[in-house]
Design a protein around this motif. Structure first.
Motif, PDB file in Angstrom:
ATOM      1  N   TYR A  49       0.833  -1.197   0.000  1.00 53.14           N
ATOM      2  CA  TYR A  49       0.000   0.000   0.000  1.00 53.14           C
ATOM      3  C   TYR A  49       0.870   1.251   0.000  1.00 53.14           C
ATOM      4  O   TYR A  49       1.867   1.337   0.725  1.00 53.14           O
ATOM      5  CB  TYR A  49      -0.938   0.009   1.219  1.00 53.14           C
ATOM      6  CG  TYR A  49      -2.175  -0.804   0.976  1.00 53.14           C
ATOM      7  CD1 TYR A  49      -2.157  -2.183   1.143  1.00 53.14           C
ATOM      8  CD2 TYR A  49      -3.343  -0.207   0.517  1.00 53.14           C
ATOM      9  CE1 TYR A  49      -3.282  -2.941   0.878  1.00 53.14           C
ATOM     10  CE2 TYR A  49      -4.475  -0.953   0.252  1.00 53.14           C
ATOM     11  CZ  TYR A  49      -4.423  -2.325   0.434  1.00 53.14           C
ATOM     12  OH  TYR A  49      -5.540  -3.070   0.167  1.00 53.14           O
ATOM     13  N   GLU A  52      -2.466   5.154   0.650  1.00 50.16           N
ATOM     14  CA  GLU A  52      -3.802   4.610   0.915  1.00 50.16           C
ATOM     15  C   GLU A  52      -4.380   3.784  -0.222  1.00 50.16           C
ATOM     16  O   GLU A  52      -5.551   3.407  -0.168  1.00 50.16           O
ATOM     17  CB  GLU A  52      -4.772   5.733   1.303  1.00 50.16           C
ATOM     18  CG  GLU A  52      -4.313   6.550   2.506  1.00 50.16           C
ATOM     19  CD  GLU A  52      -5.236   7.706   2.817  1.00 50.16           C
ATOM     20  OE1 GLU A  52      -6.443   7.461   3.016  1.00 50.16           O
ATOM     21  OE2 GLU A  52      -4.746   8.863   2.863  1.00 50.16           O
ATOM     22  N   GLN A  68      -4.758   1.150   4.028  1.00 52.74           N
ATOM     23  CA  GLN A  68      -3.735   2.018   4.592  1.00 52.74           C
ATOM     24  C   GLN A  68      -4.409   3.328   4.979  1.00 52.74           C
ATOM     25  O   GLN A  68      -5.252   3.848   4.240  1.00 52.74           O
ATOM     26  CB  GLN A  68      -2.593   2.288   3.613  1.00 52.74           C
ATOM     27  CG  GLN A  68      -1.451   3.070   4.258  1.00 52.74           C
ATOM     28  CD  GLN A  68      -0.310   3.366   3.306  1.00 52.74           C
ATOM     29  OE1 GLN A  68      -0.523   3.543   2.111  1.00 52.74           O
ATOM     30  NE2 GLN A  68       0.909   3.430   3.835  1.00 52.74           N
ATOM     31  N   SER A  74      -1.530   0.509   8.711  1.00 49.11           N
ATOM     32  CA  SER A  74      -2.186  -0.386   7.764  1.00 49.11           C
ATOM     33  C   SER A  74      -2.877  -1.538   8.476  1.00 49.11           C
ATOM     34  O   SER A  74      -2.547  -1.865   9.619  1.00 49.11           O
ATOM     35  CB  SER A  74      -1.151  -0.937   6.778  1.00 49.11           C
ATOM     36  OG  SER A  74      -1.732  -1.859   5.863  1.00 49.11           O
ATOM     37  N   CYS A  91       4.576  -7.286   8.558  1.00 43.37           N
ATOM     38  CA  CYS A  91       4.379  -5.979   7.950  1.00 43.37           C
ATOM     39  C   CYS A  91       5.753  -5.352   7.778  1.00 43.37           C
ATOM     40  O   CYS A  91       6.614  -5.469   8.662  1.00 43.37           O
ATOM     41  CB  CYS A  91       3.496  -5.123   8.850  1.00 43.37           C
ATOM     42  SG  CYS A  91       3.378  -3.396   8.377  1.00 43.37           S
TER      43      CYS A  91
END
Lengths: 114, 110
Positions: A49, A52, A68, A74, A91
């Motif tokens: 992402y 967003e 996001q 996120s 992540c």
């Protein structure tokens, strides 16, 4: 400078349930990528992402989705959980979507599906 | 589809010895080759990385050797220490995302 933080660290779900995992990116980073790491394997790219929006996706079905937020944090959502979804979900944040360079990983969320 | 193949799967080395982990890749478009170190309960952390215009890069006890024609690269850990015991992943990328090898579990015996 804070690193990448993920929550929860561990969770157990049953088949068919849904799960949401959360990630706060490192300060100054605007790109978040999610990886799935099965036991004894290397991480596999789920999606990325940037600002967003989904910027790219690996070979994962649509029941894996994400978000996001304006602060670059996120979420990873997985619907209709299957046993094979049991894994460590990582992540990673970076400062630039154009390359995967210098990824900063969080400690991960370990998901067990029973 | 495994784009990065890593060997060996596990490695045991005596303290002070040299640890060598090898990787091979398929896609000649890759332009960034990092090595990550992962301790139990932690996420992977970048150890050292190289670009294909360089054949070797050294940072302290860690060296990457890169062979572009053979599409292979390796990590050498000199004077291996028990604290180096971890899982090591090679990776390769062009844009967007990292392709990882399956990992090598290194154990350094005191």
């Amino acid at each position: 400078e804070t690193g990448v933080t993920q929550s929860p660290t561990h969770l157990i779900k049953t088949r068919g349930q849904q799960v949401t995992l959360r990630c706060s990116s490192q300060s100054g980073h605007n790109t978040v990528s999610w990886y799935q790491q099965a036991l004894g394997q290397g991480p596999q790219f789920i999606f990325q992402y940037y600002r967003e929006e989904e910027n790219g996706r690996g070979n994962f079905p649509p029941r894996f989705s994400g978000l996001q937020f304006p602060n670059y944090s996120s979420e990873l959502n997985v619907n209709a959980l299957e046993l094979d979804d049991s894994a460590l979900y990582l992540c990673a944040s970076s400062w630039d979507r154009a390359g995967a360079n210098v990824l900063t990983f969080g400690a991960g969320s370990r998901l067990t599906v029973l | 589809q495994q784009q990065v193949k890593q060997s060996p799967q596990s490695l045991i080395v005596q303290k002070g010895g040299i640890s060598i982990i090898n990787c091979a890749y398929e896609n000649t478009a890759f332009d960034y080759f990092p090595w990550y170190q992962q301790f139990p309960g932690k996420g992977p952390a970048l150890l050292i990385a190289i670009r294909p215009d360089v054949s070797e890069k050294k940072e302290g006890r860690f060296t990457i050797s890169f062979n572009k024609s053979a599409k292979q690269f390796s990590l050498h850990i000199m004077d291996s220490q028990p604290g180096d015991s971890a899982t090591y992943f090679c990776a390769a990328s062009k844009t967007l995302y990292m392709r990882f090898g399956a990992g090598t579990r290194l154990t350094v015996k005191p």
